[in-house]
Design an enzyme around this catalytic site. Structure first.
Site, mmCIF file in Angstrom:
data_model
loop_
_atom_site.group_PDB
_atom_site.id
_atom_site.type_symbol
_atom_site.label_atom_id
_atom_site.label_comp_id
_atom_site.label_asym_id
_atom_site.label_seq_id
_atom_site.Cartn_x
_atom_site.Cartn_y
_atom_site.Cartn_z
ATOM 1 N N HIS A 16 0.766 -1.206 0.075
ATOM 2 C CA HIS A 16 -0.081 -0.052 0.076
ATOM 3 C C HIS A 16 0.858 1.268 0.064
ATOM 4 C CE1 HIS A 16 -3.818 2.210 1.823
ATOM 5 N NE2 HIS A 16 -2.709 3.244 1.435
ATOM 6 N N HIS A 18 1.376 5.449 -1.614
ATOM 7 C CA HIS A 18 0.851 6.574 -2.436
ATOM 8 C C HIS A 18 2.190 7.249 -3.486
ATOM 9 C CE1 HIS A 18 -3.149 6.672 -0.542
ATOM 10 N NE2 HIS A 18 -2.430 6.178 0.514
ATOM 11 N N LYS A 102 -9.794 -0.750 -4.878
ATOM 12 C CA LYS A 102 -9.794 0.080 -3.931
ATOM 13 C C LYS A 102 -11.079 0.856 -3.516
ATOM 14 C CE LYS A 102 -8.017 2.048 -0.202
ATOM 15 N NZ LYS A 102 -6.678 2.414 0.375
ATOM 16 N N HIS A 139 -10.542 1.009 2.704
ATOM 17 C CA HIS A 139 -10.035 1.949 3.598
ATOM 18 C C HIS A 139 -11.160 1.700 4.685
ATOM 19 C CE1 HIS A 139 -8.199 5.948 4.933
ATOM 20 N NE2 HIS A 139 -9.622 5.882 5.703
ATOM 21 N N HIS A 177 -4.131 -0.727 5.971
ATOM 22 C CA HIS A 177 -3.457 0.183 7.369
ATOM 23 C C HIS A 177 -4.540 0.014 8.675
ATOM 24 C CE1 HIS A 177 -6.283 2.879 5.537
ATOM 25 N NE2 HIS A 177 -5.514 3.213 4.666
ATOM 26 N N ASP A 250 1.926 2.727 3.478
ATOM 27 C CA ASP A 250 0.817 3.789 3.367
ATOM 28 C C ASP A 250 1.745 5.153 3.396
ATOM 29 O OD1 ASP A 250 -1.284 5.404 3.003
ATOM 30 O OD2 ASP A 250 -2.053 5.465 5.030
HETATM 31 C C1 NCD Z 1 -3.353 9.254 2.281
HETATM 32 C C2 NCD Z 1 -3.149 10.334 1.033
HETATM 33 O O1 NCD Z 1 -2.481 11.469 1.434
HETATM 34 O O2 NCD Z 1 -3.208 9.879 0.159
HETATM 35 N N1 NCD Z 1 -3.405 9.765 3.542
HETATM 36 C C3 NCD Z 1 -3.112 9.025 4.624
HETATM 37 O O3 NCD Z 1 -3.113 9.651 5.687
HETATM 38 N N2 NCD Z 1 -2.889 7.938 4.820
HETATM 39 C C4 NCD Z 1 -4.772 8.566 2.005
HETATM 40 C C5 NCD Z 1 -5.089 7.388 2.533
HETATM 41 O O4 NCD Z 1 -4.623 6.095 2.496
HETATM 42 O O5 NCD Z 1 -5.974 7.219 3.658
HETATM 43 ZN ZN ZN Z 2 -3.159 5.113 2.069
#
Ligand code: NCD
Ligand code: ZN
Length: 349
Positions: A16, A18, A102, A139, A177, A250
């Site tokens: 996971h 971003h 997702k 999520h 997460h 995450d």
């Molecule tokens: C994530 C993001 O910034 O894209 N932020 C986070 O706090 N984890 C989004 C997410 O996975 O919830």
């Molecule tokens: Zn995330």
């Protein structure tokens, strides 16, 4: 017993992450692509990645931004909306273009506005996914205004996840997460079709890090970090060797400018030190022998993918990592997760 100073593992994957897009993608991708062989790429871009075609285009942008010599495979994910077409998912999944779907409850987190409001409207999508074995990544937080932000995960399990699991027992689900003892217990109470990712930050800090002695926006993420008893329950799950728990960093970079605001963004940027944070924690728990399962084996096993052939070696040093010096080049732009505990492990180059 002699102290362990070096440990060799199958190369880890991040289940996971971003990676963002554009300039931010170029800046953060090398940290993930250096240490991980594969990663599940979150689709919450603006606008989100909602179809197989969009996921393939995003994958190309990621591959174009890869530094020379990095051997990294992005595993693409489609963002579930009330308009998602089951045929598109099936073709994408069977061709290997996409790996999972997702589910963001609408409004739960960063860029989740296009997420699902009425879960009944996506039941036909879950049905198809269950038929073809495609994983649903969730999520796990409700967004109801009357639910306390610290309770949103536990309420999600009762109100949203359990009904889905009951109705679609063949659907493969990853609760992403997880942050509570409730979630860890829930995962263990089920059988083979439910697993969870855990982040380094939820394993290493509790909400005091964010709130005591002044507000620390770099520890603000969603789901929000909880009290110490929950952290301890996550640690127990992670080091247990139970195959249903594996790393999903995450890592969610936002510029310092976006984080340090009266209304700052949620997200912790931990890609640069995620693995050494885990090594430090597992060593503290006398569980280095369970590290490879958590980082490199349980994830691919659950996803039905081969374990990586490449290996990494972690070595223990005498001197703690100096985060400020190590990530100086990011200064003023992006802040790397500080676990508030010295890190003595390094990945051997
Ligand atoms: C994530 C993001 O910034 O894209 N932020 C986070 O706090 N984890 C989004 C997410 O996975 O919830
Ligand atoms: Zn995330």
């Amino acid at each position: 017993m002699s102290e362990i100073n070096s440990i060799t593992l199958k190369k880890p994957d991040d289940w996971h992450v971003h990676l963002r897009d554009g300039d931010m993608l170029k800046r953060v991708l090398p940290y993930t692509s250096k240490d991980f062989a594969r990663a599940i790429i979150m689709p919450n871009l603006v606008p989100p990645v909602c179809t197989t075609a969009e996921a393939m285009a995003y994958k190309q942008r990621i591959l174009s931004a890869l530094p020379n010599g990095h051997n990294f495979t992005p595993l693409m994910v489609v963002y579930l909306t009330e308009d998602t077409q089951p045929d598109d998912l099936e073709q994408g999944y069977k061709s290997g273009a996409i790996q999972a779907v997702k589910l963001y409850p609408a409004g739960a987190t960063t860029n989740s506005e296009s997420g699902v409001k009425d879960f009944g409207k996506v039941h036909h999508v879950f049905e198809r996914m269950a038929q073809i074995g495609m994983p649903l990544l969730v999520h796990g937080e409700v967004v109801d205004a009357d639910i306390d932000i610290f309770d949103r995960e536990a309420v999600f399990i009762d109100k949203v996840l359990e009904p889905i699991v009951q109705k679609f027992p063949a659907l493969k689900v990853v609760m992403e997460h997880i942050t509570t003892k409730d979630a860890a217990d829930y995962i263990r109470s089920k059988d083979a079709n439910l697993a969870a990712t855990i982040t380094p930050h939820h394993l290493m800090i509790n909400r005091n890090a964010m709130l005591v002695g002044g507000i620390k926006p770099h520890y603000y993420c969603l789901p929000i970090v909880k009290r110490e008893s929950h952290r301890l329950a996550l640690v127990v799950a992670a080091v247990s060797g139970d195959k249903r728990f594996f790393l999903g960093t995450d890592s969610a970079p936002h510029s310092d400018e976006a984080k340090l605001q009266a209304c700052g963004c949620a997200g912790v940027f931990n890609a640069p030190n995620a693995i050494i944070c885990c090594a430090t924690l597992f060593e503290q728990q006398n569980a280095l022998n369970k590290l490879e399962g958590f980082l490199s084996i349980n994830g691919p096993t659950y996803y039905g993918l081969p374990v990586n052939e490449a290996e990494i070696t972690l070595v223990k040093t005498d001197k703690a990592l100096n985060l400020a010096a190590e990530y100086k080049q990011l200064d003023g732009a992006l802040t790397v997760f500080d676990p508030l505990t010295p890190l003595f492990w390094r990945i051997k180059e």
